[in-house]
Enzyme design. Structure first.
Site: not given
Length: 448
Positions: A171, A423, A426
């Protein structure tokens, strides 16, 4: 989909203004040219003095660095990293090392597109999700001893004209691919031409930029090689990794790829059972099975090696860029802690040291790039040009650029919950990962 406006609207190029000196518009008063010149010089001097005295820390560097590098002639482009543990063969390098440096204050530098307009993954659309603090958009990476030009969409598309650019990996690869789409789409129209049936998973997407005949694709392959278990079923406690088979989707399309960016790493940390030729050869962090513990660094190396061998096997001339590991910033807090990664500024130079695991993973990428270049050159005809996009250091210094709790829409609208997924891996889009593509552009221009 078409071109769209960046976050901060700019005056349209070519906009005409009325003038009292237009034909038939009456008389105007003109100062002598020498007076105008002296006035302009005085205003410029005052502006520069104000910048030096009153700008935020690092602000003057954001302005002067491009001027200094222009006069010094230091636009020498990409380095694959300084002393990464490998670098011979056909690995591209130059005198400019983008892997070392510091983040400097540069207001507006990363405010170049609207993430909602270019349909980034909703969990990374931090502005849409209500993140109130946007200072993470006001920093620029300043390499040591050289400059990193801002992203230029026209230059990027010119460098890959008529080519298929593919991001293959986890990702983090997709995060960078969507950043690139938005950076390009802010200036040039594009079309969504293909995607996986369950498109909300974003395991495969393809766009086209018809103005330059460029295709951009992203292939989700968290181990590069074939995998099963947890990546497709989160109730599973471990991954199944097949070290002698590549991820089928990207393997099938590899023959069409002209520029390939390979990025993987984070999934290798998780418990896994490794297979080769139909048999279990070892495990990582899974003592319940009576198999040899082999860790994850050796499989990590094998996965990159197999991917590079595949890309060298069909005789197609292509550019392959290996992305180094970008560390997360949970920093001891659990993934469900709403206070995780709440820093609002980058780490200063020397404030954040790389861990031994991050350093080893970075070194493996360099070593496999060098080994692949040497294998390719040994055949008499070079088919791959290989470079390393070394982002480990610069990424480690950006704890402020993650979605954190703002991977959710208005996460604190009803107060601060005790438990909420965050998160800290990312990048917000727009955000620090845009810098990865500034470096990628320099790699591609260097290798044209």
């Amino acid at each position: 989909m078409g071109a769209y406006q960046p976050l901060q609207q700019q005056q349209h190029h070519g906009q005409k203004h009325s003038s009292s000196t237009a034909a038939g518009g009456g008389c105007g008063y003109f100062l002598p040219r020498t007076v105008v010149t002296w006035l302009a010089a005085a205003c410029l001097s005052l502006a520069l003095l104000h910048l030096l005295c009153c700008s935020p820390p690092g602000g003057h560097e954001a302005v002067f660095a491009p001027l200094l590098q222009y006069f010094n002639g230091t636009y020498s482009y990409i380095s694959v990293g300084g002393g990464g543990g490998g670098g011979g063969g056909g690995v591209e390098s130059s005198s400019c090392d983008y892997s070392e440096g510091r983040w400097v204050w540069a207001p507006g530098h990363a405010r170049r597109y609207n993430g909602t307009a270019c349909n980034v993954k909703p969990e990374q659309d931090c502005i849409r999700n209500g993140r109130p603090e946007t200072g993470y958009l006001d920093w620029r990476w300043q390499p040591a001893g050289c400059g990193l030009p801002a992203f230029d969409a026209a230059a990027f598309l010119a460098a890959v004209r008529g080519k298929h650019v593919a991001f293959v990996g986890d990702s983090m690869a997709r995060n960078q691919a969507e950043s690139l789409l938005c950076l390009l789409g802010a200036a040039f129209p594009y079309d969504l031409v293909d995607q996986d049936a369950e498109h909300y998973k974003r395991q495969f997407t393809r766009w086209a930029f018809p103005s330059h005949g460029v295709t951009l694709s992203t292939y989700w392959a968290p181990f590069l090689v074939r995998c099963g278990g947890k990546p497709f079923n989160y109730s599973m406690p471990y991954n199944l990794v097949y070290l002698d088979e590549l991820g089928s989707r990207w393997d099938a399309d590899a023959g069409t790829m002209d520029v390939v960016v390979l990025t993987a790493g984070h999934w290798f940390w998780n418990p896994a059972v490794y297979h080769r030729r139909g048999e279990v050869v070892g495990v990582h962090a899974h003592p319940e099975l009576n198999h040899t513990e082999i860790g994850f660094t050796s499989p990590y190396r094998e996965a990159f090696r197999m991917a590079l061998e595949r890309l060298a096997s069909d005789g197609r001339r292509r550019t392959v860029v290996l992305g180094t590991f970008a560390p997360p910033h949970f920093e001891g807090k659990p993934i469900f802690d709403p206070t995780a990664c709440t820093k609002t500024e980058p780490y200063k130079e020397g404030e954040k040291e790389l861990g031994s695991i991050e350093t080893e993973m970075r070194t493996i990428v360099f070593e496999e790039a060098a080994a692949a270049a040497e294998r390719d050159a040994g055949g008499g005809t070079t088919t791959m040009r290989i470079a390393v996009q070394d982002v480990t250091r610069l990424a480690s210094m950006r704890p402020d650029g993650h979605p954190g709790p703002y991977m959710h829409r208005d996460p604190f609208a009803r107060g601060v919950p005790e438990r909420m997924q965050t998160d800290c891996l990312h990048s917000c889009l727009p955000g620090p990962v845009d810098t990865f593509n500034e470096i990628l552009l320099q790699i591609l221009e260097r290798m044209r």
